[in-house]
Design an enzyme around this catalytic site. Sequence first.
Site, mmCIF file in Angstrom:
data_model
loop_
_atom_site.group_PDB
_atom_site.id
_atom_site.type_symbol
_atom_site.label_atom_id
_atom_site.label_comp_id
_atom_site.label_asym_id
_atom_site.label_seq_id
_atom_site.Cartn_x
_atom_site.Cartn_y
_atom_site.Cartn_z
ATOM 1 N N HIS A 97 0.818 -1.215 0.000
ATOM 2 C CA HIS A 97 0.000 0.000 0.000
ATOM 3 C C HIS A 97 0.853 1.266 0.000
ATOM 4 O O HIS A 97 0.817 2.050 0.951
ATOM 5 C CB HIS A 97 -0.903 -0.005 1.240
ATOM 6 C CG HIS A 97 -1.785 -1.208 1.347
ATOM 7 N ND1 HIS A 97 -1.315 -2.434 1.754
ATOM 8 C CD2 HIS A 97 -3.110 -1.380 1.098
ATOM 9 C CE1 HIS A 97 -2.315 -3.313 1.751
ATOM 10 N NE2 HIS A 97 -3.410 -2.707 1.356
ATOM 11 N N ASN A 124 -7.069 11.086 4.108
ATOM 12 C CA ASN A 124 -6.608 11.118 2.703
ATOM 13 C C ASN A 124 -7.756 10.909 1.721
ATOM 14 O O ASN A 124 -7.532 10.752 0.528
ATOM 15 C CB ASN A 124 -5.449 10.137 2.483
ATOM 16 C CG ASN A 124 -5.874 8.684 2.595
ATOM 17 O OD1 ASN A 124 -7.054 8.345 2.481
ATOM 18 N ND2 ASN A 124 -4.914 7.800 2.814
ATOM 19 N N ARG A 169 -17.752 -18.169 38.930
ATOM 20 C CA ARG A 169 -17.577 -16.738 38.641
ATOM 21 C C ARG A 169 -17.206 -15.974 39.917
ATOM 22 O O ARG A 169 -16.415 -15.032 39.880
ATOM 23 C CB ARG A 169 -18.822 -16.143 37.980
ATOM 24 C CG ARG A 169 -20.089 -16.235 38.802
ATOM 25 C CD ARG A 169 -21.307 -15.724 38.018
ATOM 26 N NE ARG A 169 -22.530 -16.042 38.710
ATOM 27 C CZ ARG A 169 -23.470 -15.154 39.059
ATOM 28 N NH1 ARG A 169 -23.331 -13.883 38.751
ATOM 29 N NH2 ARG A 169 -24.561 -15.539 39.683
ATOM 30 N N GLU A 209 -17.320 -3.893 24.591
ATOM 31 C CA GLU A 209 -16.409 -5.023 24.764
ATOM 32 C C GLU A 209 -15.198 -4.956 23.845
ATOM 33 O O GLU A 209 -14.112 -5.423 24.210
ATOM 34 C CB GLU A 209 -17.166 -6.336 24.548
ATOM 35 C CG GLU A 209 -18.277 -6.593 25.575
ATOM 36 C CD GLU A 209 -19.559 -5.790 25.342
ATOM 37 O OE1 GLU A 209 -19.695 -5.153 24.276
ATOM 38 O OE2 GLU A 209 -20.422 -5.793 26.240
ATOM 39 N N GLN A 262 -28.221 -14.290 26.192
ATOM 40 C CA GLN A 262 -27.260 -14.108 27.295
ATOM 41 C C GLN A 262 -26.420 -15.357 27.565
ATOM 42 O O GLN A 262 -25.616 -15.376 28.493
ATOM 43 C CB GLN A 262 -28.006 -13.740 28.602
ATOM 44 C CG GLN A 262 -29.124 -12.739 28.445
ATOM 45 C CD GLN A 262 -28.647 -11.362 28.023
ATOM 46 O OE1 GLN A 262 -27.850 -10.757 28.708
ATOM 47 N NE2 GLN A 262 -29.114 -10.874 26.875
#
Lengths: 612, 612
Positions: A31, A178, A312, A360, A421
């Site tokens: 590029h 650009n 958890r 997230e 969920q």
Amino acid sequence: MNDIDIESLKGIANQLRIHSIAATTAAGSGHPTSCCSAADVVTALFFGHMRYDAKNPHYHNNDRFVLSKGHAAPLLYAAWAETGLFPAEDLLKLRQLGSDLEGHPTPRLPFVDVATGSLGQGLSVGVGMALCARLDNLDYRTYVLMGDGECAEGSVWEAANLAGIHQLNNLIAIVDVNRLGQSQPTAFGHDVGVYRKRFEAFGWRTEDVDGHDLEEILEVLAAVGLGSKPLAILAKTLKGAGISFIQDKEGWHGKPLSKEEAARAIAELQPTAKSAAGHPIPAPAQLAAPTHEGPASYPPTSYKTGDLVATREAYGNALVRIGEVDPRVVALDGDTKNSTFSEKFYKKFPSRFTEGFIAEQNIVGMATGFGARGKVPFASTFSCFFSRASDQIRVAGISRANLKLAGSHVGVSIGEDGPSQMGLEDLSIMRAIAGSVVLYPSDAVCAEKLVEQMAIHKGICFLRTSRPKTPVIYNNDEAFPIGGAKVLRQSADDKVTVVGAGATLFEALKAADALKQEGIGITVIDAYCVKPLAKDAIKAAAQKTNNLVITVEDHYPEGGLGDAIAGELSADGVRVHKLAVFELPHSGKPEELLAKYGIDAHAIAAKVKSLL
Amino acid sequence: MNDIDIESLKGIANQLRIHSIAATTAAGSGHPTSCCSAADVVTALFFGHMRYDAKNPHYHNNDRFVLSKGHAAPLLYAAWAETGLFPAEDLLKLRQLGSDLEGHPTPRLPFVDVATGSLGQGLSVGVGMALCARLDNLDYRTYVLMGDGECAEGSVWEAANLAGIHQLNNLIAIVDVNRLGQSQPTAFGHDVGVYRKRFEAFGWRTEDVDGHDLEEILEVLAAVGLGSKPLAILAKTLKGAGISFIQDKEGWHGKPLSKEEAARAIAELQPTAKSAAGHPIPAPAQLAAPTHEGPASYPPTSYKTGDLVATREAYGNALVRIGEVDPRVVALDGDTKNSTFSEKFYKKFPSRFTEGFIAEQNIVGMATGFGARGKVPFASTFSCFFSRASDQIRVAGISRANLKLAGSHVGVSIGEDGPSQMGLEDLSIMRAIAGSVVLYPSDAVCAEKLVEQMAIHKGICFLRTSRPKTPVIYNNDEAFPIGGAKVLRQSADDKVTVVGAGATLFEALKAADALKQEGIGITVIDAYCVKPLAKDAIKAAAQKTNNLVITVEDHYPEGGLGDAIAGELSADGVRVHKLAVFELPHSGKPEELLAKYGIDAHAIAAKVKSLL
């Protein structure tokens, strides 16, 4: 900055253009025009503004530079070659298998902190680094070079939002406006006002500059750090700038110049090009380095077998426990900290916790930034919502990032909230990340010990935690090495090996008890490490049960535990029968759902019997 | 709107609050306070503003309502019950396995177009619907109710950006600014000015309202469609509004009221509550419906075997070919249309093409919206960049959306651009989507026929296309049903079955030729459909080669073709040996990379020999 310096910098900018053109033409791809538009900005940063030790790109107080528009890699490589870090001749090996000057930057190169090339990700990494600088009392600044096209990515605005909230005046975004995308002009062309208004609405200070006027760029850079806001510099540029017959033309994205075109372009640039050799680069302040060493050991856990503790919650306990002795540990969450239990860490160590709000992608990007600065970042949210950041995690894999993810609320065992969920595809996503470790604890002791392993292991680790409380089954001195598994039930005349993890492990144990009463023995394995798999242990157990294995997982059947074991062991003759969530689940009570989708003790026992 | 009407509406709003409280208390879980904050806005929309046939929620010119803050599901259910669509008593079955009134809305319900519950996704769906209304010359409007917390999601700004660019004045976003997130207050509290500035910077008209003042809400709604911009209504509300002892208090997210609290709350609301029975709802205009029927057949393809055509180019050809006879087909891309070849469709049918710019989440969300309105949307980008939209695709799975994705540039065979551009985990991600079909053509004929199959099949389909040109190997009349595979080489004394797809299929064919010269026969299968797998065909072939299978894929070893086959067939005794990209790849030439990572003809032949 006097006139002579500006002239030197103009020369260096053209030198970088020449390198970029020559390298991409030699490679036959790349590029060059995306390099040329940003050459003046990069020159201003690397040779007129940033403070860094060019011989030691990893020095802890060097200003950081993130090339978010990663396709301009040749320009970045050219800049570092011109600092003297490596010979400029190497630039012509661009994109070759034998050179680490790859098509897009990766941390295989010492001056690249994180891989880029998937657009819109660099600013989040920069936010993480800028937060880290504050935490470590270092005065380095973080510069992120972005394209205008990538400002369409939502992740940019997630990052901009958090930078604004935290008033990160040590963070500078430069947008190379650009005007031209890959397949057509961007929506706003050279109207930098659109970007200006957006950054300002997200709490940033802005400056518009002519991106080819070095004096103007440097003047704006001189005021970096002014005020309390992060700074966005909107640089109006021409794609292919400096190549008279290409600049600002459509149809030149991602195309190298032919040899003839390259020769012509270089002939135009050569008269005003200048090597950067001997050009002074300001040194960073010599400030104390934060520790990058972990502790010798962690305090013990103190559960009692039979206690009911959700994995958890054990995750939250573990974060605090290891955080006490390891100052490298930081945590991030996405407004779910009261569900993932990262809130425990937040309450104990508020300065080491970043509330990322419901964003997230940015959370994972920030965590990657923290990891790149030597922290051990633990990011948490519901497991299904990490899928929002799949691309960031993928690129973190390419970065070989030191990133720890903890996804809670997996599978149908969450119950009533319903399928949106439920993490039911997280194992499949996380297993397919390059170099990842995928962990799935069933009890609190295991969860805590795995958090330790995550902190010790350098790389991407994913911990899959569950919503329901489950009984503690392991002693506090049990070890859970990465790559291991636990054989929980085994006897000489077992007929089948059942492998579970999380909620399903307890179902497997219940099934074993029920089957035992009917005189049927089964081996039960806790596959707490899904990747790398405890191949030998599972194979050995399977071979004792006529190679018959039943996997049972609170996950869709694709890409999870069953596929992992079949994929690794079918070659050895192991036969895997999968129990998993074979259809789109519904809301309901956890136990109802485990039954309905065929992953409870009853379903396991029935499957065992069907195989006898 | 006269005073009596306003009083009725106030009563209905409180009725909706009562329903929401009662249902969540009965369920023992849910988000009553998130319902209460939005109850007045929803009442204004459903009973004072929107035009729809309440008895026929699918009517093609009904105004659309997307509950982006899906956790307020009980409020949505209450509103529809009050329209008379179903008995209000059913509301008390909320979140039960036997009721489709799930924890978050899914299209199992006739009045839900798309599943919500993963925040920040609704606006993209709304943009797709609003674009679709224009395409179909229908005057329905699309209303998206969002939370303030979800405005941190970048996907919201991707959607806002495109809506602004397209000046979608038939799209209305209402932000329920109730100040409180799940785990703490949002970053901006009740400062609606922050949201106002952001939407305005993204090209929207905005209105601030007191979200509990029905008169004010209706006044603003009365001016919907004014001017050329989409409208964002920023409604300042109180979480739990109407419950005196809870409203605007922290710690009440996602918590049902106890029975006693619910009784007290309902007692407060009851005196001013009013049923909506008999309340007039404006009818939509009776406008001609667009076709929802596909064509009887498609024009034939006309390739010659041996022609070199990349499957990505065949994808573009196919889009045009089927688009000619099927007006339902629309296409979207993310500024990669010249690489994915969707540009061919764009050039032929510009009004049916949406350039989504570099914003993959929004592209997938918009496509889901198009699909929900009866279109057959094909979205394309580099395969790795669809990982950016993993969560949108996951939720589309829950929606059972009619969504077609085409990911190009897969695997190391893309070559020099390097790992950030290589789709190496896409099969794993896409296989784990509920109800997905995963297709992987090797030649142009197969690719084109699979695009036909995608258009015919109702559901989520993913097409994996490759960058390099490959020879046409099939005749134009070959059929490629979903769930099929092609046995390309087979003879009586074959020793191993080799299964490939895409670039690796040609390597397998080369290996077969080379091995044949050494007197070793192998069966070669083209696994063009990875999900659902052609289980029987592959098993039958494997059984003829002593159950020995080698899979070879330009993908990481996790969750792809090898795991799919092992996961489905190991139980039958099939032994799968996987060749895949086992390490993080590097930039290089395609053929060099296929060799280095062990998935070329040489590696296949060596693996075959190692198994003999």
